[in-house]
Design an enzyme around this catalytic site. Structure first.
Site, PDB file in Angstrom:
ATOM      1  CD  GLU A   1      -0.112  -2.609  -0.589  1.00 25.00           C
ATOM      2  OE1 GLU A   1       0.740  -2.122  -1.140  1.00 25.00           O
ATOM      3  OE2 GLU A   1      -1.143  -2.149  -0.124  1.00 25.00           O
TER       4      GLU A   1
ATOM      5  CG  HIS B   1      -3.356   2.113  -2.638  1.00 28.98           C
ATOM      6  ND1 HIS B   1      -2.891   1.173  -3.340  1.00 28.98           N
ATOM      7  CD2 HIS B   1      -2.686   1.883  -1.120  1.00 28.98           C
ATOM      8  CE1 HIS B   1      -2.002   0.719  -2.749  1.00 28.98           C
ATOM      9  NE2 HIS B   1      -1.762   1.185  -1.741  1.00 28.98           N
TER      10      HIS B   1
END
Length: 333
Positions: free
Chosen positions: A166, A200
């Site tokens: 990420e 997300h």
């Protein structure tokens, strides 16, 4: 070596110049590429039956975690190759320029240490609760906490694979692309983490799929809360990345935050296990013992919230000093 077009563009954030320097990239191009990278990161989760969640297959299943780690690693590798090519072709960046802009060189060991210290200030209360109230400081010293955290695939996902992939994608790759546009560093800090937050949102679909009996309202609220705190963390991580110029600093800060979790903001602080072992009470002393426990809990709570506030104040006061680095990517006004 003469400055490249890349650093000629970035130099406008360090010094005043009357020369008109055209940005190598447009904000639209950087945004479109960021969307493509984000889709490439998330989409494989749903293309393969080995990574696609279902009512009978959780995202926490070891087979799902292993497959997802493989897919996101490939996605990030492809996005990295594309970014390096763009920096070299569109910004005339040298190999050293690219390594610096991606935050890969210098490693910045001092920047890593200062970033972890700064972040730990925000968690002064929770660290005190875990170390002193719950008595876990011995586990920290003996390395048992680290061993337990990495002894499962969930731990590897949360503390290694997740933070590494990420932060490489959403900080090391997306931030340099946006710094090469007309956007100011401040706009980059607040804009690019939206991709991180959006990435997300797919957890909402997974949660609804694996919890079919949960009403939609709590599921939506849960996803909005997750989007909020991931975006806020993205703002902080992007600020750290630009200020320190080290992707390793933000990776370890990300790992630390995943391990620490969200700080307690309300409620009484109590030991999970009574210090000195369980107490056997008789009928006569049960009232006094209960009163002592309550007073002890009040003291622990007062200490926790005092440290929580003091840590937040210390964080605010040290924010700029502990993130100062000669390797910074841009000057933040």
């Amino acid at each position: 070596m003469a400055p490249t077009g890349l650093y000629r563009h970035l130099s406008r954030y360090f010094k005043n110049t009357e020369e008109e320097i055209l940005p190598p990239l447009s904000a639209t191009f950087a945004g479109a590429l960021s969307v493509a990278y984000t889709v490439l990161y998330v989409l494989p989760f749903y293309l393969s039956p080995t990574t696609r969640p279902s009512p009978t297959l959780s995202r926490d299943a070891p087979s799902v975690i292993r497959a997802r780690i493989r897919f996101v690693s490939i996605s990030v590798a492809l996005s990295t190759i594309a970014t390096i090519y763009i920096l070299a072709d569109r910004a005339n960046a040298t190999r050293l320029d690219i390594l610096r802009l991606l935050g890969w060189y210098p490693i910045g060991i001092l920047e890593v240490a200062k970033s972890l210290l700064l972040t730990a200030l925000l968690f002064a209360g929770p660290l005190f609760e875990s170390a002193s109230i719950e008595g876990r400081w011995k586990d920290w010293i003996q390395g048992q906490t680290l061993h337990q955290s990495l002894s499962s695939w969930i731990g590897w996902r949360n503390y290694v694979a997740g933070p590494v992939t990420e932060e490489i994608l959403f900080r090391s790759l997306l931030v340099p692309l946006h710094l090469l546009t007309p956007l100011s560093p401040t706009h980059v800090i607040f804009f690019t983490p939206l991709y991180f937050g959006i990435a997300h949102v797919h957890h909402f679909y997974e949660f609804v799929l694996t919890h079919p009996h949960t009403p939609w309202a709590p599921s939506i609220i849960r996803s909005l809360i997750q989007f909020t705190y991931t975006t806020i963390f993205g703002w902080y991580a992007t600020f750290l990345f630009i200020r320190t110029g080290s992707v390793f600093a933000v990776i370890l800060v990300h790992t630390f935050c995943n391990w620490a979790g969200l700080p307690r903001l309300w409620g009484r602080v109590e030991p999970r296990v009574a210090i000195g072992g369980p107490t056997v009470r008789g009928k006569e002393d049960s009232g006094s013992e209960l009163g002592q426990e309550r007073r002890g809990s009040l003291v622990w709570s007062l200490a926790y919230y005092t440290l929580l506030v003091a840590g937040a104040v210390g964080f605010q006061q040290c924010l700029w000093d502990l993130t100062e680095s000669p390797a910074r990517l841009a000057k933040i006004e």
